[in-house]
Design an enzyme around this catalytic site. Structure first.
Site, PDB file in Angstrom:
ATOM      1  N   ASP A  47      -6.643  -1.849   3.732  1.00 44.56           N
ATOM      2  CA  ASP A  47      -6.486  -2.373   2.375  1.00 44.56           C
ATOM      3  C   ASP A  47      -7.675  -3.271   2.016  1.00 44.56           C
ATOM      4  OD1 ASP A  47      -4.626  -2.695   0.074  1.00 44.56           O
ATOM      5  OD2 ASP A  47      -4.687  -4.805   0.658  1.00 44.56           O
ATOM      6  N   GLU A  57     -10.093   1.599   1.968  1.00 43.45           N
ATOM      7  CA  GLU A  57      -9.826   1.543   0.527  1.00 43.45           C
ATOM      8  C   GLU A  57     -10.930   0.700  -0.098  1.00 43.45           C
ATOM      9  OE1 GLU A  57      -7.104  -0.230  -3.003  1.00 43.45           O
ATOM     10  OE2 GLU A  57      -7.620  -1.382  -1.233  1.00 43.45           O
TER      11      GLU A  57
HETATM   12  C1  NOJ Z   1      -4.686  -2.365  -2.753  1.00 45.63           C
HETATM   13  C2  NOJ Z   1      -3.295  -1.848  -2.656  1.00 45.63           C
HETATM   14  O1  NOJ Z   1      -3.304  -0.446  -2.751  1.00 45.63           O
HETATM   15  C3  NOJ Z   1      -2.514  -2.519  -3.758  1.00 45.63           C
HETATM   16  O2  NOJ Z   1      -1.241  -1.945  -3.926  1.00 45.63           O
HETATM   17  C4  NOJ Z   1      -2.430  -4.000  -3.462  1.00 45.63           C
HETATM   18  O3  NOJ Z   1      -1.786  -4.643  -4.522  1.00 45.63           O
HETATM   19  C5  NOJ Z   1      -3.826  -4.592  -3.285  1.00 45.63           C
HETATM   20  N1  NOJ Z   1      -4.677  -3.792  -2.476  1.00 45.63           N
HETATM   21  C6  NOJ Z   1      -3.732  -5.955  -2.645  1.00 45.63           C
HETATM   22  O4  NOJ Z   1      -3.276  -5.857  -1.324  1.00 45.63           O
END
Ligand code: NOJ
Length: 535
Positions: A212, A263
């Site tokens: 993440d 991500e």
């Molecule tokens: C990306 C995640 O996919 C999202 O759902 C989340 O709110 C943010 N990162 C913060 O962790």
């Protein structure tokens, strides 16, 4: 798989290069205990759906204990399971059960921040200014008279300031909600902790991690003010690469090709590709493709740029159309006007033709499934679900909604619990009332209704995923089939065509039609329709 049904390590050497990975957003997948919230028992009861779909791996969004301020991305304990979802023993059982079916398991890791209920943040609050406990986070005095102004002008990505003040007067940094304090990755405790967390889950058999906010862990310690939109001090900082090199060493020390998937919403694809060098991450989501409007030349351009940037570092592309953060693509592609996606402007409420969006989503599925590299399928996209835009305000749960005072509807509309069977809510999701309301019109979109219909989105995904391995691993060569047709070949002998023009066009030369996203018209390829051909 071996004859005993176990995942073999020999077939694993490059599985992640072309894997089809299904994203399970646990709260909304299936509810096994009737409390209206999806859980691990629900997932275990629906593994057949995933096996029948033909995916290679599941990515689970965070399953850790969490106050659920941000749907589990606010983690209170990185080594256990959220009680709403089940137990650690159940998670271990689920990993084993998936492996028995030849399905690998990737879990989310959230290293940028934790929950304000994490013991380290609580200890930091208690220990006070100047303590070693506070150095694990970004605590700073404020600016202005009495330090009443935040330490800098950074904005939370969920709206409002990125700083919250605590009773003793200091402020702490949170790039997301105020209940998600950012870790300080210059602190050795944080590095050691996450290396240990990786090992904890690798030891329990997980095949990889989706990381993440992978571009955001390292901050410029000067914490400078930024101009609007500039993320330089907290995104894509050079220090990240050494973190991922150390993570890669840990992944590589395990058998069976364990993977790291980033991500990263970076504006420059070649910068993102630097994280995919051979000793760093294995892959990263291609968000340029996801946000691209329904436009032949822009899509051709994004595919070309993606393949080039990935080839440069020897990494596979990872194609994605939807996830739990963005407007579902049936709705995006069905919008009158702009069919792209941006967080800054969700176009919520813009008129949508679901018929048009579905037609394009079917064509997009065949495009995505036939591009070289890996592919992600977000739960419900295989059913053709659309964004639910009329959730009553009182039921909305995403902190984005509250932090922007409703200006941004947030992400609840793509997180509505899945319809499995039956003709009325809760559509077999569970026995309780689902945590977000499902539209009545989903009666025709349940997994069981679609399984029985050869023309359904589910049947298209099943067939596409079944045929996909036979497309081979070759890269693509663009084929000239007219200015408004996206067409390419992949040797040996696979041909793809998608018609963006208003008129039906003739098919490229072929010996066989393998699959089409909609009916052909007298042998012609109609508008917004894609086809897989054998030359
Ligand atoms: C990306 C995640 O996919 C999202 O759902 C989340 O709110 C943010 N990162 C913060 O962790």
């Amino acid at each position: 798989m071996t004859a005993s049904g176990q995942l073999s390590t020999t077939d694993g050497s490059t599985w992640w290069r072309s894997a089809a990975i299904y994203q399970v957003y646990i709260r909304s997948f299936a509810d096994g205990n009737g409390d209206g919230v999806g859980d691990l028992a629900g997932v275990r009861s629906r593994l057949d759906h995933l096996a029948d779909l033909g995916i290679d791996a599941i990515w689970f969004t965070p399953w850790y204990p969490s106050p659920m301020d941000d749907g589990g991305y606010d983690v209170a304990d990185f080594r256990d399971i959220e009680p709403l979802f089940g137990t650690l023993a159940e998670a271990e059982g689920l990993i084993a059960q998936a492996h028995e079916r030849g399905i690998r398991v990737i879990i989310d890791i959230v290293p940028n921040h934790c929950s304000d209920e994490h013991p380290w943040f609580r200890a930091a609050l208690e220990a006070g200014p100047g303590s070693v406990e506070r150095q694990r986070f970004w605590f700073r005095p404020g600016r202005g008279p009495d330090g009443a102004e935040p330490p800098n002008n950074w904005k939370s990505r969920f709206g409002g300031s990125a700083w919250t003040r605590v009773p003793d007067g200091e402020w702490y940094l949170h790039l997301y909600s105020s209940r998600q304090p950012d870790f300080n990755w210059d602190n050795a405790d944080i590095r050691a902790e996450f290396e240990d967390v990786l090992r904890f889950w690798f030891d329990r058999g997980v095949d990889g991690f989706r990381i993440d906010v992978a571009d955001g862990l390292v901050k410029d310690p000067a914490l400078p003010d930024v101009a609007d939109g500039d993320e330089t001090p907290f995104s894509d900082q050079e220090g990240l690469h050494e973190i991922y090199r150390s993570w890669r060493k840990i992944a590589d020390s395990y058998t069976g090709e364990r993977v790291l998937v980033g991500e990263m919403w970076l504006p420059d694809m070649s910068r993102a590709a630097r994280y995919l060098r051979r000793d760093e991450l294995h892959s990263a989501f291609n968000f340029d493709f996801l946000v691209c409007p329904w436009d032949v030349s822009r899509l051709r351009d994004v595919v070309t740029r993606t393949l080039r940037a990935h080839d440069d570092v020897g990494a596979p592309a990872a194609w994605v159309l939807s996830n739990h953060d963005v407007t579902r693509h049936v709705t995006r592609y069905g919008r009158a006007g702009d069919t792209g996606f941006s967080f800054a402007d969700r176009l919520h409420g813009t008129p949508v033709s679901l018929e048009l969006g579905t037609r394009r989503a079917r064509a997009a599925a065949l495009l995505t499934l036939s591009l070289p590299g890996g592919v992600y399928v977000y739960q419900g996209e295989e059913l053709g679900l659309w964004e639910v835009e009329d959730i009553p305000s009182a039921l909305r749960q995403d902190p984005v909604w509250a932090r922007t005072a409703g200006a941004d509807p947030g992400r609840d509309g793509c997180r509505v619990p899945l319809p499995w069977s039956g003709s009325a809510p809760p559509f077999g999701f569970g026995t309780g009332t689902p945590w977000l309301p499902q539209p009545d019109s989903w009666a025709a979109f349940t997994a069981s209704a679609e399984a029985a219909d050869p023309a359904s989105m589910l049947s298209l995904y099943r067939r596409g995923l079944q045929l996909r391995p036979s497309l081979g691993s070759a890269s693509l060569a663009w084929l000239d089939a007219g200015p408004e047709v996206l067409a390419f070949t992949r040797e040996p002998g696979f041909v793809f065509a998608l018609n963006f023009s208003a008129e039906a066009v003739s098919l490229p030369p072929h010996s066989e039609v393998l699959l089409a996203s909609g009916p052909l018209e007298d042998g012609l390829l109609p508008t917004d329709t894609a086809v897989w051909l054998r030359r």
